[in-house]
Design a protein around this motif. Structure first.
Motif, short mmCIF file in Angstrom:
data_model
loop_
_atom_site.label_atom_id
_atom_site.label_comp_id
_atom_site.label_asym_id
_atom_site.label_seq_id
_atom_site.Cartn_x
_atom_site.Cartn_y
_atom_site.Cartn_z
N THR A 77 13.56 6.49 12.31
CA THR A 77 12.09 6.24 13.51
C THR A 77 10.51 6.41 13.05
O THR A 77 9.89 5.22 14.28
N MET A 78 10.05 6.09 12.33
CA MET A 78 9.25 6.24 11.37
C MET A 78 8.31 4.68 10.95
O MET A 78 7.53 4.13 10.04
N GLN A 79 9.93 4.31 11.00
CA GLN A 79 9.57 2.97 9.22
C GLN A 79 8.86 1.98 10.70
O GLN A 79 7.81 1.39 9.86
N ILE A 80 8.65 1.35 11.70
CA ILE A 80 7.68 0.31 11.53
C ILE A 80 6.51 0.91 12.41
O ILE A 80 5.33 0.41 11.66
N PRO A 81 6.36 2.10 12.72
CA PRO A 81 5.34 2.84 13.01
C PRO A 81 4.55 2.98 11.35
O PRO A 81 3.22 2.98 11.96
N GLY A 82 5.55 4.07 10.81
CA GLY A 82 4.21 3.77 9.34
C GLY A 82 4.17 2.03 9.02
O GLY A 82 3.13 2.47 8.00
N GLY A 83 4.51 1.16 9.11
CA GLY A 83 4.27 0.12 8.84
C GLY A 83 3.28 0.00 9.27
O GLY A 83 1.79 -0.40 8.75
N LYS A 84 3.10 0.05 11.22
CA LYS A 84 1.56 -0.28 11.22
C LYS A 84 0.81 0.68 11.30
O LYS A 84 -0.92 -0.07 10.72
N THR A 85 1.51 1.54 10.88
CA THR A 85 -0.24 2.95 10.55
C THR A 85 -0.23 1.81 9.06
O THR A 85 -1.91 2.34 9.00
N SER A 86 0.58 1.76 8.01
CA SER A 86 -0.35 1.12 6.94
C SER A 86 -1.70 -0.06 6.45
O SER A 86 -2.34 0.25 6.49
N GLU A 87 -0.85 -0.95 7.90
CA GLU A 87 -1.51 -2.34 8.86
C GLU A 87 -3.14 -1.80 9.03
O GLU A 87 -4.30 -2.63 8.57
N ARG A 88 -2.80 -0.81 9.41
CA ARG A 88 -4.35 -0.58 10.49
C ARG A 88 -5.65 0.17 10.10
O ARG A 88 -6.50 -0.51 9.74
N PHE A 89 -4.88 0.93 8.94
CA PHE A 89 -5.65 1.91 7.57
C PHE A 89 -5.73 1.21 6.49
O PHE A 89 -6.73 2.14 5.49
N GLY A 90 -4.97 0.97 6.26
CA GLY A 90 -4.44 0.88 4.94
C GLY A 90 -3.47 1.36 4.16
O GLY A 90 -3.39 2.62 4.29
N ALA A 91 -2.93 0.94 3.40
CA ALA A 91 -1.46 1.11 2.52
C ALA A 91 -2.08 2.59 1.61
O ALA A 91 -1.20 3.64 1.68
N ARG A 92 -3.03 2.61 0.40
CA ARG A 92 -3.69 4.05 0.30
C ARG A 92 -3.68 5.01 0.70
O ARG A 92 -3.08 6.39 1.02
N ARG A 93 -4.69 4.72 2.14
CA ARG A 93 -5.23 6.19 2.82
C ARG A 93 -4.06 6.77 3.75
O ARG A 93 -3.93 7.67 3.78
N ALA A 94 -2.53 6.00 3.76
CA ALA A 94 -2.13 5.78 4.80
C ALA A 94 -0.66 6.95 3.92
O ALA A 94 -0.56 7.46 4.38
N ALA A 95 -0.62 6.33 3.11
CA ALA A 95 0.14 6.56 1.67
C ALA A 95 -0.07 9.02 1.19
O ALA A 95 0.48 9.27 1.47
N LEU A 96 -2.11 8.52 1.20
CA LEU A 96 -2.14 9.48 0.93
C LEU A 96 -1.93 10.78 2.32
O LEU A 96 -1.71 12.11 1.70
N ALA A 97 -2.00 10.18 3.59
CA ALA A 97 -2.13 11.31 4.70
C ALA A 97 -0.67 11.47 4.48
O ALA A 97 0.05 12.75 5.05
N GLY A 98 1.13 10.30 4.52
CA GLY A 98 2.06 10.74 4.29
C GLY A 98 2.28 12.09 3.80
O GLY A 98 3.11 12.76 3.63
#
Length: 323
Positions: free
Chosen positions: A23-44
């Motif tokens: 269920t997090m695949q598309i929301p996760g992608g949108k999060t990455s696109e909004r905040f930056g891939a590295r920052r989103a990965a660190l949060a994950g």
């Protein structure tokens, strides 16, 4: 035994993670696109670490299912963000394949390491070893270059609804579901099968079973190399790898002799590897307006197979003939 649940219940621990991951695949992608891939990965990664720490508290099934679900939130964000970070940093399809190979190789490494770690950590071994790996990964990503400014993308084509209606992505999703999805389901149970039906010691069974997820460390970059250097042959390579994976599954089902099972595990690893870079690179190229979410949609097909297949295969161990 420590949790007091059946093998099907153990399978549900994987389902709990991948159901949320799905269920997090598309929301996760949108999060990455909004905040930056590295920052989103660190949060994950931080969410995954917190969930593993929660699971260490007690061998209570309800707590374990909750913790595994929270891990799915983190993996859903981190995996697609990691793929985006590779691509946005200028990584080629070969680099994308290397990322995917090392990602799946972690699962293979766990099949070798966790049974040995039980001596020191007991039932906490999966979560304790995960925290060790997470600490190294988080520090490495923290020291990595910051996100590059993302170039202006085309106007989104009807948002997320447009993604779901894009049949080109569904075809890639079906290939990836047969590739990653079935290899994870098999990898979850091959050690148990070898111990029960093949009478293999735990260490040997773990080493053989790990090949299903260690082989992609080589074959996923190979798929990226083929895509970059021989694009006209990639469709044939993907088809042959999936056919080989089917043969490998039959070899594993026999459960003996071990050399035959090991060959089958390698074939499944090849099937889990070759399609990765074509699927993820293809999804991003098909939908340049929202590439990370497109990758997430393709990845969700594999997650759906894992959600359904892992507990169902666990149930078969209650059938006659060791399942």
């Amino acid at each position: 035994r420590q949790y007091g649940i059946s093998l099907a219940g153990v399978g549900l621990l994987t389902t709990a993670l991948f159901l949320v991951h799905l269920t997090m695949q598309i929301p996760g992608g949108k999060t990455s696109e909004r905040f930056g891939a590295r920052r989103a990965a660190l949060a994950g990664l931080a969410v995954i670490a917190a969930a593993n720490a929660l699971a260490l508290l007690a061998p209570a099934p309800a707590l374990a299912y909750l913790a595994r679900g929270l891990m799915g939130v983190g993996t859903g964000i981190a995996f697609v963000s990691g793929s985006a970070y590779v691509r946005e940093s200028g990584g080629s399809p070969l680099a994308q394949g290397l990322y995917g190979g090392l990602g799946l190789g972690g699962g293979g490494l766990a099949l070798v390491v966790v049974p040995q770690a039980v001596t020191w950590f007991g039932w906490r071994a999966p979560f304790a070893t995960a925290l060790f790996v997470l600490a190294i990964t988080w520090l490495a990503l923290l020291a990595s270059p910051a996100d590059r400014p993302v170039p202006r993308r085309p106007r989104p084509e009807a948002g997320a609804g447009g993604l779901f209606r894009d049949r080109r992505l569904h075809r890639l999703g079906a290939v990836y579901a047969a590739s990653l999805g079935l290899s994870i389901v098999t990898g979850n149970w091959v050690v148990t099968l070898l111990e029960r039906a093949g009478n293999a010691p735990a260490g040997v069974a773990g080493a053989v079973g790990s090949l299903t997820q260690m082989a992609p460390v080589i074959t996923r970059p190979l798929g990226g190399w083929l895509l970059r250097n021989h694009p006209s042959r990639i469709r044939l390579a993907v088809g042959l790898s999936l056919a080989g994976g089917a043969v490998g599954a039959l070899a594993i089902a026999v459960a003996r002799p071990l050399p035959l099972v090991a060959c089958g595990a390698v074939l499944i690893g090849i099937a889990a590897g070759i399609p990765f870079a074509p699927a993820f690179t293809g999804a991003a190229r098909i939908r340049p307006d929202t590439p990370v979410a497109a990758v997430g949609l393709v990845n969700s097909g594999a997650s759906a197979v894992i959600v359904a297949g892992t507990p169902l295969l666990g149930l078969t161990f209650s059938l006659p003939g060791s399942g």
